[in-house]
Design a protein around this motif. Structure first.
Motif, PDB file in Angstrom:
ATOM      1  N   ALA A  62       0.837  -1.177  -0.011  1.00 47.43           N
ATOM      2  CA  ALA A  62       0.040   0.090  -0.079  1.00 47.43           C
ATOM      3  C   ALA A  62       0.773   1.206  -0.084  1.00 47.43           C
ATOM      4  O   ALA A  62       0.386   2.334  -0.438  1.00 47.43           O
ATOM      5  CB  ALA A  62      -1.066   0.075   1.397  1.00 47.43           C
ATOM      6  N   VAL A  63       2.004   1.214   0.615  1.00 45.51           N
ATOM      7  CA  VAL A  63       2.752   2.537   0.811  1.00 45.51           C
ATOM      8  C   VAL A  63       3.848   2.376  -0.543  1.00 45.51           C
ATOM      9  O   VAL A  63       4.559   1.387  -0.922  1.00 45.51           O
ATOM     10  CB  VAL A  63       3.912   2.126   2.003  1.00 45.51           C
ATOM     11  N   ALA A  64       3.934   3.705  -1.315  1.00 46.03           N
ATOM     12  CA  ALA A  64       4.543   3.715  -2.566  1.00 46.03           C
ATOM     13  C   ALA A  64       6.128   4.206  -1.988  1.00 46.03           C
ATOM     14  O   ALA A  64       6.468   4.709  -1.016  1.00 46.03           O
ATOM     15  CB  ALA A  64       4.194   4.804  -3.365  1.00 46.03           C
ATOM     16  N   THR A 130      -3.556   4.642   4.360  1.00 43.07           N
ATOM     17  CA  THR A 130      -2.551   3.518   4.236  1.00 43.07           C
ATOM     18  C   THR A 130      -1.818   3.392   5.566  1.00 43.07           C
ATOM     19  O   THR A 130      -1.701   4.309   6.343  1.00 43.07           O
ATOM     20  CB  THR A 130      -1.346   4.099   3.119  1.00 43.07           C
ATOM     21  N   GLN A 131      -1.164   2.162   5.720  1.00 43.73           N
ATOM     22  CA  GLN A 131      -0.484   1.914   6.940  1.00 43.73           C
ATOM     23  C   GLN A 131       0.746   1.055   6.621  1.00 43.73           C
ATOM     24  O   GLN A 131       0.517   0.377   5.446  1.00 43.73           O
ATOM     25  CB  GLN A 131      -1.529   1.210   7.929  1.00 43.73           C
ATOM     26  N   ARG A 195      -2.799   3.514  10.492  1.00 46.36           N
ATOM     27  CA  ARG A 195      -3.473   4.161   9.480  1.00 46.36           C
ATOM     28  C   ARG A 195      -3.436   5.375   9.396  1.00 46.36           C
ATOM     29  O   ARG A 195      -3.728   6.410  10.456  1.00 46.36           O
ATOM     30  CB  ARG A 195      -4.718   3.734   9.431  1.00 46.36           C
ATOM     31  N   ILE A 196      -2.829   6.290   8.098  1.00 47.82           N
ATOM     32  CA  ILE A 196      -2.899   7.578   8.174  1.00 47.82           C
ATOM     33  C   ILE A 196      -4.219   8.392   8.131  1.00 47.82           C
ATOM     34  O   ILE A 196      -5.063   8.100   7.126  1.00 47.82           O
ATOM     35  CB  ILE A 196      -2.008   7.990   6.998  1.00 47.82           C
ATOM     36  N   ASP A 206      -1.259  16.286   1.032  1.00 50.90           N
ATOM     37  CA  ASP A 206      -2.455  15.121   1.781  1.00 50.90           C
ATOM     38  C   ASP A 206      -1.601  14.122   1.908  1.00 50.90           C
ATOM     39  O   ASP A 206      -1.970  12.903   1.829  1.00 50.90           O
ATOM     40  CB  ASP A 206      -3.541  14.967   0.972  1.00 50.90           C
ATOM     41  N   CYS A 207      -0.242  13.981   1.957  1.00 48.62           N
ATOM     42  CA  CYS A 207       0.567  12.827   2.394  1.00 48.62           C
ATOM     43  C   CYS A 207       1.661  12.885   3.408  1.00 48.62           C
ATOM     44  O   CYS A 207       2.009  13.998   3.855  1.00 48.62           O
ATOM     45  CB  CYS A 207       1.263  12.339   0.951  1.00 48.62           C
TER      46      CYS A 207
END
Length: 217
Positions: A62-64, A130-131, A195-196, A206-207
Motif C-alpha cells: 500500500a505504501v509507495a 495507508t498503513q 493508518r494515516i 495530503d500525504c
C-alpha cells in the motif's frame, strides 16, 4: 560536535527524548530543512519515481516507495533485499543529497550513535488510509548501525513493539520534522505505522513522506 542543522530556528541543539533504551526522538529536528528536502525529492523522483512494490508472496504494498544512495531497498518474488540498480529504470539509484547525509549523521550523533554514514535512504509515501504492518528492519548486512527515520507532512502514529511480533506496542506520535533514531538493543524491534488519517500539510499536501536512512552494505 556540530549542531548547525538543528539551531537555525532556536539557536539550541535538538534535545533527544529517550523513548526506550536505544530509541531516541528528536522533535522538529528536520523542520527547517523541509522545503529543501521537498525540492530535492522532486529531482530524485524524476530519476526514480515512486512505485508500489510487491511482497515475495505477491501482495501489492500500500505504501509507495523509492530510494536514493548507493543502495536501494527492493521487494519482489525473490525476497527483500538491497540492490545498487533501480529495477524500474535499470539505472543506478539517484545520489543521496549531501544535506540528507549530514542530517542523518547529526541525528544519529545526537542520539548517541557516532560515525553513522548511511549508504541507503528508503523513501516512503503514505497517503490517507495507508498503513505499514509490524516488521523488522533486518535486510542490512550489519545491525550495529542504527536506523534514522525522518517524518515529513501528515502526522503518523509510529508503533514500537518488542523483539517478537506478538509483543505489546507503544504509540509514538511523529509530526512534521521529527526524527526518530533506534539502534543497539532496540535495533531489531518490530515497528510499523498506524493508518494515516486524512489531512493537509502546507508543504507536503495530503500525504506523509518518510526518509529512512540505513547502512545497507
Amino acid at each position: 560536535m556540530n549542531y548547525d542543522l538543528f539551531d537555525e530556528l532556536t539557536n539550541t541543539p535538538a534535545q533527544p527524548e529517550e523513548i526506550e533504551p536505544g530509541v531516541a526522538l528528536l522533535r522538529g529536528a528536520a523542520s527547517h530543512l523541509a522545503s529543501d528536502i521537498h525540492q530535492q525529492l522532486g529531482a530524485i523522483l524524476n530519476i526514480s519515481p515512486f512505485r508500489h512494490m510487491f511482497t515475495p508472496g505477491g501482495r501489492r504494498m500500500a505504501v509507495a516507495t523509492t530510494s536514493c544512495g548507493p543502495y536501494g531497498w527492493i521487494s519482489d518474488q525473490k525476497g527483500y533485499r538491497y540492490h545498487s540498480v533501480d529495477p524500474l529504470t535499470e539505472q543506478p539509484w539517484p545520489a543521496m543529497p549531501v544535506s540528507w547525509i549530514h542530517l542523518a549523521h547529526e541525528s544519529a550523533l545526537l542520539a548517541g550513535f557516532p560515525d553513522f554514514q548511511p549508504d541507503s535512504c528508503l523513501i516512503n509515501r503514505y497517503q490517507t488510509d495507508t498503513q505499514l504492518s509490524l516488521h523488522q528492519d533486518k535486510d542490512e548486512r550489519d545491525f550495529k548501525h542504527p536506523i534514522v527515520s525522518v517524518s515529513l507532512g501528515l502526522s503518523a502514529q509510529f508503533l514500537l513493539g518488542g523483539m517478537r511480533r506478538e509483543d505489546a506496542t507503544i504509540k509514538i506520535l511523529l509530526m512534521h520534522g521529527d526524527v526518530l533514531v533506534w539502534g543497539n538493543q532496540s535495533r531489531l524491534r518490530f515497528h510499523g505505522i498506524s493508518r494515516i488519517q486524512a489531512g493537509y500539510h502546507p508543504v507536503l499536501g495530503d500525504c506523509r513522506i518518510n526518509l529512512t536512512f540505513r547502512c545497507a552494505n
